[in-house]
Design an enzyme around this catalytic site. Structure first.
Site, mmCIF file in Angstrom:
data_model
loop_
_atom_site.group_PDB
_atom_site.id
_atom_site.type_symbol
_atom_site.label_atom_id
_atom_site.label_comp_id
_atom_site.label_asym_id
_atom_site.label_seq_id
_atom_site.Cartn_x
_atom_site.Cartn_y
_atom_site.Cartn_z
ATOM 1 N N ASP A 19 -8.790 -18.123 -25.917
ATOM 2 C CA ASP A 19 -10.035 -17.772 -26.598
ATOM 3 C C ASP A 19 -10.778 -16.544 -26.063
ATOM 4 O OD1 ASP A 19 -9.152 -20.130 -27.621
ATOM 5 O OD2 ASP A 19 -11.081 -21.101 -27.688
ATOM 6 N N GLU A 55 -11.594 -31.528 -20.015
ATOM 7 C CA GLU A 55 -10.900 -30.389 -20.611
ATOM 8 C C GLU A 55 -10.542 -29.337 -19.562
ATOM 9 O OE1 GLU A 55 -11.610 -27.323 -24.381
ATOM 10 O OE2 GLU A 55 -13.293 -28.447 -23.542
#
Length: 811
Positions: free
Chosen positions: A573, A770
């Site tokens: 990202d 995460e």
């Protein structure tokens, strides 16, 4: 131990399959064992079969003692803000079942949901509730936690053709059902069946003196049968709220707001049992409780008892425990008893998070010229093209897949899935093969697979509108090919042990003949997918100066779909990239992935005796390896870098040391004597660059963008890429070469750091996360991230090299 009898051979059809999209290569016996499961992982507990438009169930519950809190305390979908002290599967095997524990601090209750498969396609779930010692007294539990009031609802829906009807509905029409509730059903795929909700004798139910109790005593089970639109069947909470609102409105009219019944009476559904495609079943308990939900064919109904369910739960638990220590046994220094429940939990939540998804998805196939991304300022043009909203709904599609996170990402992600499948492969290769087939059968005629599978309205309800659209020129890291390579590793390791495709083998072993047959069905799809990557993600070597000396003028790659600040398609990202974006960029991570992909295709072609293809793919692999060094190695920075084009139309490197810099190493493109391997190891081991006590940082501590803006891939420690690093370090440590001893030392230290980081955070919070903070080791971002973070179970099971000499580094 029944699990030992499973073999890859049983999943293959007797006749050869040509590999067309949608063709079936798995036998009925294999499919039947995987037919039912908690395949709605977005719910705390939701069971359905792997059949489009079929029977679905969902569990809901809430503490019902405070009028002001009930509405916001009803649990249904997994939510990050529910304030849980942890939840998930303590043990789970998709073929047999398992046990899930939910620590609901907000509702003052711990739930245990056991799910087990029985003979002939039947299954049973046992739901147990235990008030928590730390539950705060409310209006209905002043007498202690043993008087805590809990409402539990089961939502049962049937999509498609078929029928559902409450048996002996008239028996419960007036005041509800005093005993078991049985819903009779019929559908084309399931035949005639019953769903029974039991009422054991040991439960306690609230009793009170309000006049409303006589008309609806809470020691009875309530049922509200409805016929609603099929596309709304998944919305259990709105269905429940609508039913309860009717009850509340009736009480207000009859008793006024000043004389309402207590909340455990007020928050009840309408009692109206009968026919319908949707049935709400409600029980209200005081203190601890237990009941079963049983699905069976009509002929099996009487043979399933609470005792037999209890025996089956115990047997399933023992089978799981035995198998885990056979397949993923922790190795030193992680042999202490505390690591066993940790490892079992993470693995169980990974494999217990497998879901079945079906529905349409939103795709933009306009093929707008802007999507070619050939002009400077392309990211502005593509944003304008997306803004024209030329997407359309396509489908339906279906997908059998693991997921990254039940509360936040309960759907299929292409690049995550390859990492998900690596631990599952050790457990049950057949399941991995079914999942791979499911993913590759999503492929369109061009060879594209959408990077995010958002199938149907229920899946879309979790995704902002701007992220729902999929684009056929967007790629994602081809991690499924890592799994195919791992399958070949296993098959090659056992080729001399067994020559029979019929002989049952233990977990972790493969039958080469069976694997060959399965791979041959996939091979045309794999070739098409590889060709799509090379065609759509190609980089420009011919338009700019400084690239003419590349050994191959074909092997260079650029992610499509980047914006000024993100390259979402890369999976990394916000990792820093060349600025401003330019159509002449070349991306280190993508060419590395392509090297892994072409290497996998080489091996697959060789395994299938496709000699011409094998030679062709091998040539591409070697060309990629050479171009990685020629195009991306920066001698001054001593690292691999992305490339872009400067104002003079010359190729230049843009170096942001981090995961990008070590991608050729992570993807296995650097041998033990590679000329740049020492520098790569230096970068990984440098505490002022990537090394931290908690794992390898995603971005160098020295980089100007470290920890800035979103700080998503700008420093935090991520398990999947750390796994690739520790895996390659292990390979180096076990291979003679100039860096063997150093690799062994780094491997041991990194393995220890990773396990301690994830274990300590799990112990503190009850969750896998995460990502992990590189300064503190704390888990952060999305909780219950038991997708690729569960790779830690493979790290725990890796060999301990701390007591070995690890060879000697060559001078």
């Amino acid at each position: 131990m029944a699990w030992k009898t499973w073999s890859i051979g049983v999943l293959l059809a007797a006749n050869s399959v040509t590999g067309q999209e949608g063709s079936e290569v798995f036998t009925k016996s294999s499919n039947d064992s995987l037919l039912w499961g908690p395949y709605k992982p977005n719910l705390y507990f939701g069971v359905r079969p792997r059949i489009p438009k079929s029977l679905t169930t969902a569990l809901l519950w809430a503490r019902v003692e405070d009028f002001s809190k009930v509405q916001n305390s009803i649990r249904h979908t997994c939510e990050q803000n529910d304030g849980m002290a942890g939840y998930g599967w303590d043990s789970y095997d998709p073929r047999t079942g398992g046990i899930q524990t939910i620590h609901d601090t907000g509702n003052g209750i711990d739930l245990e949901t056991s799910f087990v498969k029985l003979d002939s396609g039947a299954w049973a779930a046992r739901v147990k509730g235990t008030p928590r010692e730390d539950a705060e007294p409310q209006g209905g539990s002043q007498g202690g936690i043993q008087t805590l009031k809990t409402a539990v609802w089961l939502n049962v829906g049937l999509e498609g053709l078929g029928s559902l009807e409450v048996r002996d509905a008239e028996r419960g029409e007036e005041v509800g059902f005093a005993g078991d509730v049985i819903i009779e059903g019929q559908s084309t795929d399931l035949g005639d069946f019953v769903l029974k909700v039991t009422e054991p004798s040991g439960n306690s139910h609230p009793v009170h003196n309000h006049a409303s109790y006589q008309a609806k005593p809470l020691d009875h089970t309530l049922v509200h049968s409805l016929q609603i639109q099929e596309e709304a069947l998944w919305q259990a909470k709105p269905i429940l709220f609508s039913s309860m609102k009717s009850t509340i409105d009736g009480y207000v009219e009859e008793y006024t707001t000043e004389k309402m019944p207590p909340p455990w009476q007020t928050y009840t559904i309408q009692n109206n049992p009968g026919q319908g495609n949707s049935h709400l079943v409600q029980k209200v308990f005081e203190g601890a409780f237990e009941f079963e939900v049983i699905f069976a064919s009509t002929s099996q109904e009487s043979s399933i008892t609470a005792e037999s369910i209890g025996e089956r739960i115990s047997a399933v638990q023992k089978s799981f425990d035995d198998k885990y220590l056979q397949v993923l046994k922790p190795q030193a220094p992680f042999t202490a008893s505390k690591y066993i429940p940790f490892a079992k939990s993470l693995f169980s939540n990974l494999i217990g998070g497998i879901g079945y998804f079906q529905g349409d998805q939103v795709i933009d196939r306009s093929y707008a010229s802007e999507y070619d991304e050939e002009s400077e300022g392309f990211w502005i043009e593509t944003a304008e093209a997306r803004g024209r909203n030329q997407q359309k709904v396509e489908g339906p599609y279906e997908l059998y897949t693991a997921i990254p996170s039940r509360p936040f990402f309960p759907r299929g992600f292409l690049w995550d899935e390859g990492f998900h499948l690596l631990p599952i492969l050790d457990w049950d290769p057949e399941i991995v093969m079914q999942i791979l087939s499911s993913w590759f059968n999503l492929m369109d005629e061009d060879g594209w697979i959408g990077r995010e599978q958002i199938l149907g309205n229920e899946a879309r309800s979790k995704v902002p509108g701007e992220f729902q659209v999929q684009y056929p020129h967007y790629a994602n890291p081809p991690t499924l090919f890592m799994v195919l390579e791992a399958i070949l590793d296993k098959a090659s390791a056992t080729s001399d042990i067994s020559n029979s495709a019929q002989k049952p083998l233990s977990p972790g072993f493969y039958e080469p003949k069976a694997t060959t047959q399965w791979l041959r069905t996939l091979y045309p799809l794999l070739k098409r997918h590889f060709a799509w990557y090379r065609r759509t993600q190609i980089g420009d070597l011919k338009s700019y100066d400084g690239r003419g000396d590349a050994p191959s003028q074909k092997e260079a790659y650029r992610w499509r779909g980047r914006s000024e600040r993100h390259v979402l398609t890369s999976g990394l990202d916000d990792y820093p990239r060349p600025q401003p974006p330019h159509p002449g960029e070349l991306h280190t991570d993508l060419i590395s992935w392509m090297g892994m992909l072409s290497r996998a295709m080489t091996r697959i072609a060789g395994f299938l005796d496709e000699t011409e293809d094998e030679a062709s793919y091998a040539k591409i692999t070697e060309a990629i390896k050479k171009n990685v060094d020629t195009l991306h190695w920066d001698g001054k920075a001593k690292t691999y870098c992305d490339a872009t084009v400067d104002e003079y139309e010359e190729s230049v490197h843009v170096c942001h040391k981090g995961y990008i810099s070590v991608f050729p190493f992570m993807t296995g493109l650097m041998g033990p004597k590679h000329e740049h391997l020492g520098a790569v190891l230096d970068l990984i081991a440098d505490e002022e660059e990537l090394w931290s006590p908690f794992g390898i940082r995603s971005l160098s501590l020295k980089d100007e963008f470290y920890g800035t803006d979103e700080n998503y891939w700008r420093g935090p420690v991520w398990m999947p890429l750390n796994y690739l690093i520790v895996k390659e370090l292990l390979s180096l440590a076990e291979t003679s070469g100039p860096h063997q001893k150093r690799a062994s030392t780094m491997y041991t230290a990194l393995r220890t750091n990773l396990v301690n980081t994830i274990y300590n955070s799990w112990e503190e919070t009850g969750f896998a996360w995460e990502q992990y903070n590189p300064e503190t080791g704390k888990g952060q971002r999305t909780q219950h991230f038991t997708g690729w973070t569960s790779l830690i179970v493979k790290v725990v099971a890796m060999p301990d090299l701390s007591g070995t000499k690890g060879g000697r580094d060559e001078l």
